[in-house]
Design a protein around this motif. Structure first.
Motif, PDB file in Angstrom:
ATOM      1  N   MET A 113       0.837  -1.194   0.000  1.00  0.00           N
ATOM      2  CA  MET A 113       0.000   0.000   0.000  1.00  0.00           C
ATOM      3  C   MET A 113       0.874   1.247   0.000  1.00  0.00           C
ATOM      4  O   MET A 113       0.672   2.183  -0.737  1.00  0.00           O
ATOM      5  CB  MET A 113      -0.852  -0.027   1.265  1.00  0.00           C
ATOM      6  CG  MET A 113      -2.237   0.513   1.120  1.00  0.00           C
ATOM      7  SD  MET A 113      -3.185  -0.265  -0.181  1.00  0.00           S
ATOM      8  CE  MET A 113      -4.729   0.546   0.094  1.00  0.00           C
ATOM      9  N   ASP A 114       1.888   1.155   0.822  1.00  0.00           N
ATOM     10  CA  ASP A 114       2.796   2.282   0.931  1.00  0.00           C
ATOM     11  C   ASP A 114       3.351   2.680  -0.430  1.00  0.00           C
ATOM     12  O   ASP A 114       3.315   3.814  -0.832  1.00  0.00           O
ATOM     13  CB  ASP A 114       3.972   1.867   1.819  1.00  0.00           C
ATOM     14  CG  ASP A 114       4.285   2.934   2.805  1.00  0.00           C
ATOM     15  OD1 ASP A 114       3.467   3.098   3.728  1.00  0.00           O
ATOM     16  OD2 ASP A 114       5.298   3.610   2.621  1.00  0.00           O
ATOM     17  N   GLY A 115       3.832   1.645  -1.086  1.00  0.00           N
ATOM     18  CA  GLY A 115       4.539   1.879  -2.338  1.00  0.00           C
ATOM     19  C   GLY A 115       3.700   2.506  -3.415  1.00  0.00           C
ATOM     20  O   GLY A 115       4.087   3.495  -3.992  1.00  0.00           O
ATOM     21  N   TRP A 116       2.551   1.971  -3.645  1.00  0.00           N
ATOM     22  CA  TRP A 116       1.847   2.480  -4.822  1.00  0.00           C
ATOM     23  C   TRP A 116       1.287   3.858  -4.619  1.00  0.00           C
ATOM     24  O   TRP A 116       1.169   4.651  -5.541  1.00  0.00           O
ATOM     25  CB  TRP A 116       0.820   1.505  -5.360  1.00  0.00           C
ATOM     26  CG  TRP A 116      -0.277   1.049  -4.462  1.00  0.00           C
ATOM     27  CD1 TRP A 116      -0.293  -0.072  -3.699  1.00  0.00           C
ATOM     28  CD2 TRP A 116      -1.539   1.667  -4.281  1.00  0.00           C
ATOM     29  NE1 TRP A 116      -1.479  -0.190  -3.051  1.00  0.00           N
ATOM     30  CE2 TRP A 116      -2.267   0.875  -3.381  1.00  0.00           C
ATOM     31  CE3 TRP A 116      -2.132   2.823  -4.772  1.00  0.00           C
ATOM     32  CZ2 TRP A 116      -3.547   1.184  -2.972  1.00  0.00           C
ATOM     33  CZ3 TRP A 116      -3.417   3.129  -4.367  1.00  0.00           C
ATOM     34  CH2 TRP A 116      -4.116   2.316  -3.475  1.00  0.00           C
ATOM     35  N   MET A 117       0.987   4.140  -3.391  1.00  0.00           N
ATOM     36  CA  MET A 117       0.539   5.499  -3.092  1.00  0.00           C
ATOM     37  C   MET A 117       1.654   6.480  -3.438  1.00  0.00           C
ATOM     38  O   MET A 117       1.460   7.510  -4.064  1.00  0.00           O
ATOM     39  CB  MET A 117       0.230   5.567  -1.602  1.00  0.00           C
ATOM     40  CG  MET A 117      -0.153   6.920  -1.136  1.00  0.00           C
ATOM     41  SD  MET A 117      -1.769   7.370  -1.723  1.00  0.00           S
ATOM     42  CE  MET A 117      -1.778   9.050  -1.159  1.00  0.00           C
ATOM     43  N   ASP A 118       2.814   6.057  -3.014  1.00  0.00           N
ATOM     44  CA  ASP A 118       3.998   6.885  -3.224  1.00  0.00           C
ATOM     45  C   ASP A 118       4.168   7.272  -4.688  1.00  0.00           C
ATOM     46  O   ASP A 118       4.252   8.417  -5.060  1.00  0.00           O
ATOM     47  CB  ASP A 118       5.197   6.043  -2.787  1.00  0.00           C
ATOM     48  CG  ASP A 118       6.295   6.936  -2.284  1.00  0.00           C
ATOM     49  OD1 ASP A 118       7.179   6.392  -1.644  1.00  0.00           O
ATOM     50  OD2 ASP A 118       6.244   8.143  -2.526  1.00  0.00           O
ATOM     51  N   GLY A 119       4.168   6.238  -5.508  1.00  0.00           N
ATOM     52  CA  GLY A 119       4.398   6.466  -6.936  1.00  0.00           C
ATOM     53  C   GLY A 119       3.340   7.361  -7.533  1.00  0.00           C
ATOM     54  O   GLY A 119       3.634   8.268  -8.292  1.00  0.00           O
ATOM     55  N   TRP A 120       2.154   7.119  -7.143  1.00  0.00           N
ATOM     56  CA  TRP A 120       1.032   7.874  -7.693  1.00  0.00           C
ATOM     57  C   TRP A 120       1.188   9.356  -7.376  1.00  0.00           C
ATOM     58  O   TRP A 120       1.060  10.225  -8.232  1.00  0.00           O
ATOM     59  CB  TRP A 120      -0.240   7.284  -7.104  1.00  0.00           C
ATOM     60  CG  TRP A 120      -1.456   8.117  -7.260  1.00  0.00           C
ATOM     61  CD1 TRP A 120      -2.235   8.588  -6.264  1.00  0.00           C
ATOM     62  CD2 TRP A 120      -2.055   8.564  -8.474  1.00  0.00           C
ATOM     63  NE1 TRP A 120      -3.273   9.296  -6.787  1.00  0.00           N
ATOM     64  CE2 TRP A 120      -3.180   9.302  -8.143  1.00  0.00           C
ATOM     65  CE3 TRP A 120      -1.736   8.415  -9.807  1.00  0.00           C
ATOM     66  CZ2 TRP A 120      -3.992   9.890  -9.089  1.00  0.00           C
ATOM     67  CZ3 TRP A 120      -2.550   9.007 -10.754  1.00  0.00           C
ATOM     68  CH2 TRP A 120      -3.665   9.724 -10.399  1.00  0.00           C
ATOM     69  N   MET A 121       1.487   9.613  -6.140  1.00  0.00           N
ATOM     70  CA  MET A 121       1.604  11.007  -5.748  1.00  0.00           C
ATOM     71  C   MET A 121       2.755  11.667  -6.482  1.00  0.00           C
ATOM     72  O   MET A 121       2.649  12.791  -6.920  1.00  0.00           O
ATOM     73  CB  MET A 121       1.837  11.118  -4.240  1.00  0.00           C
ATOM     74  CG  MET A 121       0.696  10.637  -3.412  1.00  0.00           C
ATOM     75  SD  MET A 121      -0.841  11.386  -3.916  1.00  0.00           S
ATOM     76  CE  MET A 121      -0.551  13.043  -3.343  1.00  0.00           C
ATOM     77  N   ASP A 122       3.824  10.933  -6.622  1.00  0.00           N
ATOM     78  CA  ASP A 122       4.973  11.506  -7.321  1.00  0.00           C
ATOM     79  C   ASP A 122       4.582  12.008  -8.687  1.00  0.00           C
ATOM     80  O   ASP A 122       4.861  13.109  -9.072  1.00  0.00           O
ATOM     81  CB  ASP A 122       6.065  10.445  -7.488  1.00  0.00           C
ATOM     82  CG  ASP A 122       6.900  10.355  -6.242  1.00  0.00           C
ATOM     83  OD1 ASP A 122       7.734   9.473  -6.181  1.00  0.00           O
ATOM     84  OD2 ASP A 122       6.675  11.177  -5.326  1.00  0.00           O
ATOM     85  N   GLY A 123       3.896  11.137  -9.387  1.00  0.00           N
ATOM     86  CA  GLY A 123       3.513  11.488 -10.748  1.00  0.00           C
ATOM     87  C   GLY A 123       2.667  12.739 -10.759  1.00  0.00           C
ATOM     88  O   GLY A 123       2.915  13.663 -11.510  1.00  0.00           O
ATOM     89  N   TRP A 124       1.751  12.773  -9.847  1.00  0.00           N
ATOM     90  CA  TRP A 124       0.832  13.905  -9.833  1.00  0.00           C
ATOM     91  C   TRP A 124       1.578  15.195  -9.507  1.00  0.00           C
ATOM     92  O   TRP A 124       1.409  16.232 -10.124  1.00  0.00           O
ATOM     93  CB  TRP A 124      -0.241  13.626  -8.801  1.00  0.00           C
ATOM     94  CG  TRP A 124      -1.114  14.813  -8.610  1.00  0.00           C
ATOM     95  CD1 TRP A 124      -2.058  15.254  -9.476  1.00  0.00           C
ATOM     96  CD2 TRP A 124      -1.101  15.709  -7.518  1.00  0.00           C
ATOM     97  NE1 TRP A 124      -2.637  16.379  -8.986  1.00  0.00           N
ATOM     98  CE2 TRP A 124      -2.077  16.678  -7.786  1.00  0.00           C
ATOM     99  CE3 TRP A 124      -0.368  15.793  -6.341  1.00  0.00           C
ATOM    100  CZ2 TRP A 124      -2.323  17.715  -6.913  1.00  0.00           C
ATOM    101  CZ3 TRP A 124      -0.627  16.833  -5.485  1.00  0.00           C
ATOM    102  CH2 TRP A 124      -1.601  17.779  -5.778  1.00  0.00           C
ATOM    103  N   MET A 125       2.421  15.083  -8.509  1.00  0.00           N
ATOM    104  CA  MET A 125       3.126  16.268  -8.068  1.00  0.00           C
ATOM    105  C   MET A 125       4.023  16.820  -9.155  1.00  0.00           C
ATOM    106  O   MET A 125       4.080  18.008  -9.376  1.00  0.00           O
ATOM    107  CB  MET A 125       4.011  15.927  -6.885  1.00  0.00           C
ATOM    108  CG  MET A 125       3.246  15.514  -5.689  1.00  0.00           C
ATOM    109  SD  MET A 125       2.377  16.904  -5.031  1.00  0.00           S
ATOM    110  CE  MET A 125       2.632  16.615  -3.324  1.00  0.00           C
TER     111      MET A 125
END
Lengths: 1129, 204
Positions: B1-13
C-alpha cells in the motif's frame, strides 16, 4: 626574378578590382552588392540561388583572407557577407574580419565593422573578447562619432565578464557635454544592469543624476533603468514618485520641445514609460497612489485625439488606474475608456479592449457584463486572434453557472484550432475548469483528451485520474461518475481505438483497470479482450502498452481472465523494453497466485490518503549503517555523482570526505499506479518533438512573465472576495431555470449571420455566459492561482531549461560544493570561560581525541559537529551566585539534599535562549553526565554537565567530543559545565553525537573511560528565515534540491492553512512569509546560512508542500519533521 | 500500500504542482521586460530584408522562427488584426507597400505602441531616403540598420525625436566624403521583376 612575378600575381586581384582609382572603387563596391542582389532576383529556383550564393561566399572568402585587401574593400565585402547571412547562408569565416574591420578601419569602415559584428555575433560568442580592446580605444577617442559607435555596440553586445574593463569610462561619459553620448552611456549602463546587475550597483546615484538631466532624451533613457529597478524593488524608489509625477505632468502639459512630439502627441514613449513606472510604485500603496491621481486624471482627459498613439497611452493609463490603489472616480473614467476600445470598429483597438477587459475583469466583473454583446460578437469573429483573446476573457469570468457554456466554446475553438501552442493553452484551461467544476466535468474531459491529443501536458491526465480516484463529497456520486467513465470508455474501445491519442488510451486503461468491477454486467474477460486489442495495435506506444499491462494485472482475478492474461504475459515477458518486461512479469506472477493478487491489489481498493511517507527513509538507517560498516560504498545522489564524474579528470587534492548522505531516491515498487510514475519520466522522451518545439519558443523570452493583476492588485479589498469565491466553488447546484438556459444555449450556438432570431440566440448566450456575474455573491473568478497554473503550462519548458542550466553551472563549478563540504567544519571560538576555573593550574595536557563521532549509521560521519573552545565553569557549592543563577532550592536545603544542589543548570549567558530538557546520559559511581542543547541564533550549543557526586575526591576529566579538551579537575560535589557549539555539515533527520569522557579519581590515578551519546533532531538547527515575497521568489529559482509531498492539514474549520502554517511556525520555527489565498510561502534556514523554502498549497483537503533548498537532503529531512509536527496532536 | 501510493503522488506532483508553484514564483520573482525581442522586415514574397535580434538565439532558431513567422504573417488577410499570438510572444506586424514590418514583444507589452514604433521607423526611413521604397532598403540595408540602431537600442526606444535620430545618422554620413547614394543610380536600371519593390512604402 621569380619574386617579382609572384608579387605581380598577388597584386593582381586588387588591380583587377580597379581599386587603385578611388572613385571607381566606390562605384564597384556598391555595384558588386547590386549585382549580387539583382542576380538573385533574376533566379527562378532555390537551387540556383544556393549555387550563386555559394559562389559569392567563396569569392568573398578568398578576398577577405588576402593580405592585399584594403580596409575599404573589406567594408564592401562585409556588407555582402551580411547580406548572404541574411539570406540564410553561413559566412562564419567573415566574423573575425568584421572585428578586424572595426579595429583597423577608419570611421566609416569601423561603422560597418561594428554593424557586422553586432549582426553576426551574439553575447556568448568567444570572438567577442577580441572586440574589447577596440571598444576601449574608441571610447577614449576624441572623435565623437567613434565614441558613439563604441557605445552603440556596447548596448547591443558585450561580453559580461569584460564589463569592469570599460565600466569606468562609460561612467565618465555620463558627464559628457554632448547629450547623445550621455544618452548612450545611460543605455549602456542599462544593458550592463540587465546582464550583470552586481557590476553597476555602486552607481545608482548616478542614475539619479541622469534622471535629472536637462536633456529629455537622456532622462527618457534613464527611465529604462528605473523601470527595471522599480520592478525589482519598488519600496526603494517611492521617494521618486513625486518626481515622476512632475515629469509626466510636464510632458502631458506639452512642456517638451516639439521635436519629441509624435503626431502632435507629446513624447508618447516617455509617457508610457512613466505610466508603467507609476503603476509599479502605486501598487498596494494608497499614499503613493494618491500622489498620482491628479496626473492620471489629466492623462485620461488629454488623450482624446483619435489616433493610435493616444489609444496606446490610454491603454497604459487604464492599466495603471486599475493597478494602483483604486479611486472610484478614476476607475469610472478608465472603464469608459475600455468601452471605447471594445466598441471601436477598428480591429486592433477591439483586441486591445478585450485585453484590457481581461486585465481588469477580476477587479470588476460587472464591466464584462456591460460589454456582453460585444464579447459574444467577438466570440464568433472571423479572426482567430480575437476569438482567442475573448476565450481568455471568458476564462477569467467563469463561474459555476456559465462554466458549461464557456467550456463548450473552448472545445469549439479546439476543434478548429490548428496552432499547437494555442491548443495546448486552451486544453490546459479547459482541464483546469473541469477540475474546478467537477460535476460538469466528465464528458468534457473525454473531449479534452481526444482533442488535446498527445500535445497536452502530462499533468492534465494525472490530475484527472487523481480527481477520479480521490472522489468528491458523496460516495454515490463517485460511483456513478466512475461507472459512467467505465461505460463510455468501453464503448470508445469498441469503436476505433486506434484514432485515440496515446494519453487518452492510458487514462482509459487506468480507469478500466481500477473501476471496471463497478459495472456488474461486465465480464473482466471482455475488458481484457479490449485491452489485448490495444496491445496488438501498431500505433500503441510502449508506454501505453505498459499501462495496458498494469490494467490487466488489476483485472486478472477471474478464471477466464487468467488464461488470457497468462498468454499476454508470455508474449511480453521477452520484450526488449525493460519496463514492459517488468510489467509482464508482474502480470504473470500475480495472475498465478490469486491470494497474493488479492493482497496486493484488493478489488475496489481505494487510496488511503492519510498515509505517512517517511521520505527520508530513516527506517533504513540501521540497514545502511550495517552495510556501511561491512564496507559498502556510501550512496551518492545523482548530482553528486555527476559532479564527481566531471571532477574526476582533475587530480583531487582534497581529503576524502567521510560523509554519506541518506538520500531519498524514489523507490520503484511495483505499485498499482506505477505507470503514472513511469509516464512522467518517459513523457519527456516520448514527446520529444513537442517539447523541443515549446523549448525553442520559450528561449525567446527573457525572464518576464505575465503579471497576474489580481494577485498584486488591491489585496485588502480583494481577499475577502476570493474567499467568498472559494466557498462558492463546490456548490454544484443550479436553479433549474438557469440549467435550462445553459442547456439550450449549448445546443444552439449562435451563427455568425445576423438576423433577429440569431440576436435572440445571442441574448440567450449572453444570459448564460454572464449569468453569475451580476450578483456579487456568486462571483467565482478564476483566482490568481488558477491563472498562474496556466502561465506555467505555457512556459513549462522554460523552467526546465532554467533548471538544467543551473545544474550545468553547478557541474562546471565543482569546487564550490566540494569546498563547502570541507569548510563546513567550523570551529566557533565564540564561547569563552566566564568564571575563573577553580583549578587554575589545570594541566594543559592536550591529547588527541579518539576518533569519536561514531553514532548511528546515519549520523556518523557527516555529523561533524564542531565545538568551540569548551567552556569550563566549575561552581563552588556555597556560592551566592549559584543560588541566584538558577532556581535551586535555598541553601539550607542544599546542604541536606545532595541531589538538589548538584542540579545542573545552564550558564547565565545561555539562559535567554530556548533549550531542551536536561537529559541524563550516563553515570558511574562518582560521576553523572547529563546534557541539553540550547538554540542560539547562529548555532546550537551542546551543554554537557559533568557532576562529581563523590564527597571528597577531585576528578580529573577529559571529554572528547569531536575536539579534544584540556584536562580539567572537578572538585568533589561540584558540576563542571562544558559547552560545544555545533554547526551542521550535512543535514540529517537526527544527529547523534557520541563522546568519550576519560577521568581519573582521584587525580593521577589510572584513567577510566565513559562513553556517552546524545541525540538531537534537525529541528534544533532550524531557524526562521525572514525574507520578503520577492526575495523568496528569486531564491526559489536558484535552488536545485527539492522534494514534494502531501501533508495532513490541521483540522480547523475556518482557516486550515493558516492554522497549519502557524503550527509549523510554532513547532519548527519556520517563518511564514505570506499566505495568498490557498497558498502559503514559508522560509527557514539551517542555522544562518543554509536556506530552505517551502511552498504550500491546499488541495483536496490536504496540504501539498514543495520544499527547495541549495543544500542536498535538507528538503527531505525537513519534510520528515513537518510530517511529524503535523501528526502530533 | 505504501509503495503504490507513493508512486502515484509523485507522478501527480511532478506535473501538476510544478505547474502552479512555478507560475506563482515566476510571477513574483522575476521582473517582466518590455524589451522588444526581434524585428524582421520581409517582402510579400517572403524574402527577408532586414533582421534584428535583441535576444540571443542560435542561427538555427533564428531561421526557424523567421520561416514560421513569415508564413504565418503572409497568410493573414488584410482586414485582420495586426497582432498575433505566436508561441508565447506577441507579434505586431504592419504592411507598408510590398514590405512587412514585424516585431515580437512580450505578452504584457503594449501592442499599439509597438505598432507606432514600426511607423516611426518607416517615417525615419522615409525622411532619410526621401520617399523610401523597398529597393532603398534592399540596396542600402546597412543604412537601414544604422537608422534602426539609432532609434532602437537593445530593444528599447532610444531616441524618439525624429530630428535627433536623423541628426546622428547624418553626422556619421558627413564623413562619407561626397558620396551620392548609388541607390538612385540603380533605381534607374531597374529589373522588371522588381517593380513592386520600387513603390513608395507610404503609398498604401
Amino acid at each position: 626574378m621569380s619574386d617579382v612575378v609572384e608579387k605581380t600575381l598577388t597584386a593582381l586581384p586588387s588591380l583587377l578590382s580597379l581599386d587603385s582609382q578611388p572613385g571607381s572603387a566606390k562605384l564597384s563596391s556598391t555595384a558588386k552588392l547590386g549585382n549580387l542582389i539583382r542576380g538573385i532576383t533574376e533566379l527562378t529556383s532555390k537551387h540556383e540561388e544556393e549555387k550563386l550564393i555559394q559562389h559569392e561566399l567563396a569569392s568573398i572568402k578568398e578576398q577577405v583572407s588576402s593580405p592585399n585587401t584594403t580596409m575599404r574593400q573589406m567594408r564592401e565585402l562585409m556588407v555582402r557577407a551580411v547580406y548572404c547571412e541574411m539570406l540564410g547562408y553561413e559566412a562564419s569565416f567573415s566574423y573575425i574580419h568584421a572585428i578586424k574591420l572595426a579595429q583597423q578601419g577608419n570611421v566609416l569602415e569601423k561603422r560597418v565593422g561594428y554593424l557586422a559584428v553586432s549582426l553576426f555575433l551574439n553575447e556568448s560568442h568567444e570572438l567577442l573578447l577580441l572586440l574589447v580592446n577596440t571598444v576601449l580605444k574608441d571610447l577614449q577617442s576624441t572623435n565623437l562619432i567613434e565614441v558613439c559607435m563604441a557605445l552603440t555596440v556596447v548596448c547591443q553586445i558585450f561580453p559580461k565578464d569584460m564589463i569592469p574593463v570599460i565600466l569606468p569610462i562609460v561612467e565618465e561619459k555620463l558627464n559628457h557635454p554632448k547629450e547623445i553620448i550621455r544618452r548612450k552611456a545611460v543605455l549602456a549602463l542599462h544593458k550592463f544592469y540587465l546582464i550583470a546587475p552586481n557590476q553597476v550597483q555602486h552607481i545608482h546615484n548616478k542614475f539619479r543624476k541622469a534622471l535629472c538631466d536637462k536633456d529629455p532624451g537622456v532622462m527618457t533613457a534613464s527611465l529604462h533603468i528605473y523601470l527595471q529597478l522599480i520592478q525589482e524593488n519598488a519600496e526603494a524608489y517611492k521617494d521618486l514618485t513625486a518626481s515622476f509625477v512632475t515629469i509626466l505632468k510636464q510632458v502631458v502639459g506639452g512642456k517638451l520641445p516639439m521635436d519629441f512630439n509624435y503626431h502632435s502627441v507629446p513624447a508618447p514613449w516617455l509617457q508610457i514609460q512613466l505610466l508603467r513606472i507609476l503603476s509599479l510604485l502605486g501598487k498596494n500603496d494608497q499614499r503613493t497612489s494618491e500622489v498620482m491621481y491628479e496626473v492620471l486624471d489629466e492623462s485620461l482627459r488629454r488623450a482624446e485625439m483619435n489616433h493610435n498613439i493616444t489609444y496606446a497611452i490610454l491603454y497604459e493609463c487604464v492599466k495603471c488606474v486599475y493597478t494602483i490603489h483604486p479611486k472610484s472616480e478614476l476607475l469610472e473614467k478608465a472603464a469608459k475608456c475600455i468601452g471605447n476600445f471594445v466598441l471601436s470598429p477598428k480591429i486592433n483597438l477591439k483586441y486591445l479592449g478585450l485585453k484590457a477587459l481581461t486585465y481588469v475583469v477580476q477587479q470588476d466583473p460587472k464591466l464584462a457584463l456591460q460589454h456582453q454583446m460585444t464579447i459574444i460578437e467577438c466570440l464568433d469573429h472571423s479572426d482567430v486572434i480575437i476569438k482567442r483573446e475573448t476565450l481568455e476573457l471568458l476564462f477569467r469570468i467563469t463561474n459555476a453557472q456559465n462554466v458549461t457554456v464557456i467550456v463548450e466554446k473552448m472545445l469549439d475553438f479546439l476543434r478548429l484550432s490548428k496552432d499547437d501552442h494555442m491548443t495546448i493553452d486552451i486544453v490546459g484551461k479547459v482541464a483546469e475548469l473541469a477540475e474546478k467544476y467537477p460535476f460538469k466535468h466528465y464528458s468534457t474531459m473525454n473531449a479534452v483528451f481526444s482533442l488535446g491529443g498527445d500535445m497536452m501536458q502530462p499533468e492534465i491526465p494525472n490530475g484527472f485520474l487523481k480527481l477520479l480516484s480521490e472522489g468528491f463529497d458523496s460516495e454515490e456520486e463517485d460511483r456513478k461518475l466512475r461507472l459512467f467513465a467505465v461505460s463510455s470508455y468501453i464503448s470508445l474501445l469498441q469503436g476505433e481505438p486506434s484514432k485515440l491519442p496515446q494519453r487518452f488510451l492510458q487514462v482509459i486503461c487506468w480507469v478500466l483497470g481500477e473501476y471496471s468491477f463497478l459495472k456488474e454486467d461486465l465480464e473482466p474477460s471482455v475488458v481484457l479482450g479490449l485491452l489485448t486489442k490495444l496491445l496488438d495495435m501498431k500505433s500503441s506506444s510502449s508506454e501505453t502498452k505498459s499501462w495496458v499491462l498494469v490494467a490487466m494485472t488489476k483485472l486478472c482475478w477471474s478464471e477466464a481472465a487468467v488464461s488470457e492474461a497468462q498468454q499476454v504475459a508470455e508474449t511480453y515477458s521477452s520484450s526488449f523494453d525493460t519496463t514492459l518486461r517488468q510489467r509482464a512479469q508482474e502480470l504473470q506472477h500475480l495472475s498465478r497466485d490469486s491470494q497474493l493478487h488479492s493482497r496486493v491489489l484488493p478489488p475496489g481498493g481505494r487510496l488511503e490518503p492519510d498515509e505517512v511517507v517517511d521520505s527520508s527513509l530513516s527506517f533504513l538507517d540501521g540497514f545502511v549503517s550495517e552495510a556501511l560498516s561491512a564496507g559498502a560504498a556510501p550512496y551518492k545522489p545523482l548530482h553528486q555523482r555527476q559532479e564527481e564524474l566531471s571532477r574526476s579528470k582533475v587530480l583531487s587534492l582534497e581529503p576524502y570526505g567521510l560523509s554519506l548522505p541518506i538520500s531519498t531516491s524514489s523507490c520503484s515498487i511495483t505499485d498499482r499506479q506505477s505507470p503514472t510514475l513511469l509516464s512522467t519520466s518517459s513523457g519527456l522522451s516520448g514527446d520529444g518533438t513537442d517539447f523541443s518545439h515549446r523549448g525553442s519558443s520559450t528561449t525567446l523570452r527573457l525572464d518576464g512573465v505575465k503579471r497576474v493583476w489580481g494577485r498584486e492588485g488591491y489585496l485588502a479589498q480583494k481577499k475577502p472576495v476570493e474567499e467568498v469565491a472559494q466557498v462558492e466553488v463546490p456548490s454544484p447546484l443550479r436553479s433549474p431555470s438557469q440549467q435550462g438556459d445553459a442547456n439550450s444555449c449549448r445546443s444552439k450556438t449562435p451563427t455568425p449571420t445576423a438576423n433577429p432570431e440569431c440576436d435572440q440566440e445571442k441574448q440567450q448566450l449572453a444570459s448564460s455566459l454572464f449569468g453569475g456575474l451580476s450578483s456579487q455573491s456568486s462571483v467565482c473568478l478564476i483566482s490568481g492561482a488558477a491563472k498562474m497554473v496556466n502561465i506555467q503550462r505555457f512556459r513549462r519548458k522554460a523552467k526546465g531549461q532554467r533548471s538544467s542550466s543551473t545544474t550545468n553551472e553547478q557541474r562546471a563549478n565543482p569546487t564550490v560544493s566540494s569546498a563547502s563540504a570541507v569548510d563546513n567544519l567550523l570551529c566557533n571560538n565564540l564561547l569563552e570561560a566566564d568564571t575563573e576555573p577553580i583549578n587554575s593550574s589545570a594541566k594543559q595536557t592536550f591529547q588527541h581525541p579518539h576518533s569519536l563521532s561514531v553514532a548511528n549509521g546515519a549520523c556518523d560521519a557527516e555529523a561533524i559537529l564542531t565545538d568551540g573552545d569548551p567552556k569550563e565553569r566549575n561552581q563552588p557549592l556555597s556560592s551566592e551566585d549559584f543560588v541566584e543563577a538558577d532556581d535551586s532550592p535555598p541553601r539550607e536545603d542544599q546542604e541536606r539534599s545532595k541531589d538538589s544542589c548538584l542540579t545542573p543548570h545552564l550558564p547565565a549567558e545561555l539562559s535567554g535562549f530556548s533549550h531542551s530538557e536536561i537529559i541524563p546520559l550516563c553515570s558511574s559511581q562518582s560521576l553523572d553526565l547529563s546534557a541539553c542543547h540550547v538554540q542560539t541564533d547562529n548555532s546550537v550549543v551542546l551543554v554537557v554537565f559533568i557532576t562529581n557526586t563523590s564527597e571528597d575526591a577531585n576528578l580529573q576529566i577529559q571529554v572528547f567530543c569531536v575536539c579534544e579538551s584540556p584536562v580539567e579537575e572537578v572538585r568533589g560535589r561540584s558540576v563542571s559545565v562544558r559547552q560545544y557549539s555545533l554547526t551542521v555539515k550535512m543535514p540529517l533527520v537526527h544527529f547523534e553525537l557520541v563522546g568519550m569522557l576519560s577521568y581519573s579519581i582521584p587525580a593521577g590515578m589510572p584513567q577510566a573511560m565513559m562513553q556517552f551519546s546524545y541525540k538531537l533532531p534537525l529541528t534544533s538547527f532550524i531557524r526562521p528565515l525572514t525574507v520578503s515575497t520577492e526575495e523568496y521568489g528569486s531564491m526559489w529559482l536558484a535552488f536545485s534540491h527539492d522534494t514534494k509531498q502531501n501533508l495532513t492539514l490541521i483540522k480547523e474549520e475556518r482557516e486550515p492553512l493558516t492554522a497549519t502554517l502557524n503550527a509549523l511556525n510554532k513547532k519548527l520555527s519556520l517563518h511564514v512569509v505570506e499566505i495568498i489565498g490557498v497558498e502559503g510561502l514559508v522560509a527557514c534556514s539551517l542555522l544562518q546560512d543554509q536556506p530552505c523554502l517551502m511552498h504550500c498549497r491546499v488541495h483536496a483537503g490536504r496540504l501539498a508542500v514543495w520544499l527547495r533548498s541549495p543544500v542536498p537532503d535538507l528538503p527531505d529531512c525537513l519534510l520528515y519533521h513537518c510530517q511529524r509536527a503535523l501528526q502530533e496532536p | 500500500m505504501d509503495g503504490w501510493m507513493d508512486g502515484w503522488m509523485d507522478g501527480w506532483m511532478d506535473g501538476w504542482m510544478g505547474g502552479w508553484v512555478d507560475g506563482l514564483l515566476l510571477t513574483i520573482g522575476i521582473t517582466s521586460s518590455f524589451q522588444m525581442q526581434f524585428m524582421l522586415l520581409f517582402s510579400r514574397q517572403g524574402k527577408l530584408r532586414l533582421q534584428k535580434w535583441y535576444v540571443p538565439l542560435s542561427d538555427k532558431e533564428k531561421k526557424k522562427i523567421t520561416r514560421e513567422l513569415v508564413q504565418t504573417v503572409l497568410a493573414r488577410k488584410p482586414k485582420m488584426c495586426s497582432f498575433l499570438e505566436w508561441r508565447d510572444l506577441k507579434i505586431v506586424y504592419k504592411r507598408y507597400a510590398s514590405l512587412y514590418f514585424c516585431c515580437a514583444i512580450e505578452d504584457q507589452d503594449n501592442e499599439l505602441i509597438t505598432l507606432e514604433i514600426i511607423h516611426r521607423y518607416v517615417e525615419l526611413l522615409d525622411k532619410y531616403f526621401g520617399s523610401v521604397c523597398e529597393l532603398d532598403i534592399i540596396f542600402n540595408f546597412e543604412k537601414a540598420y544604422f537608422i534602426l540602431d539609432e532609434f532602437l537600442l537593445g530593444g528599447e526606444a532610444q531616441e524618439t525625436s525624429k530630428k535627433n535620430v536623423l541628426k546622428a545618422i547624418e553626422q556619421a554620413d558627413l564623413l562619407q566624403e561626397n558620396i551620392d547614394y548609388q541607390t538612385r543610380l540603380f533605381a534607374g536600371v531597374m529589373v522588371p521583376s522588381m517593380a513592386s519593390e520600387s513603390s513608395g512604402l507610404f503609398q498604401s
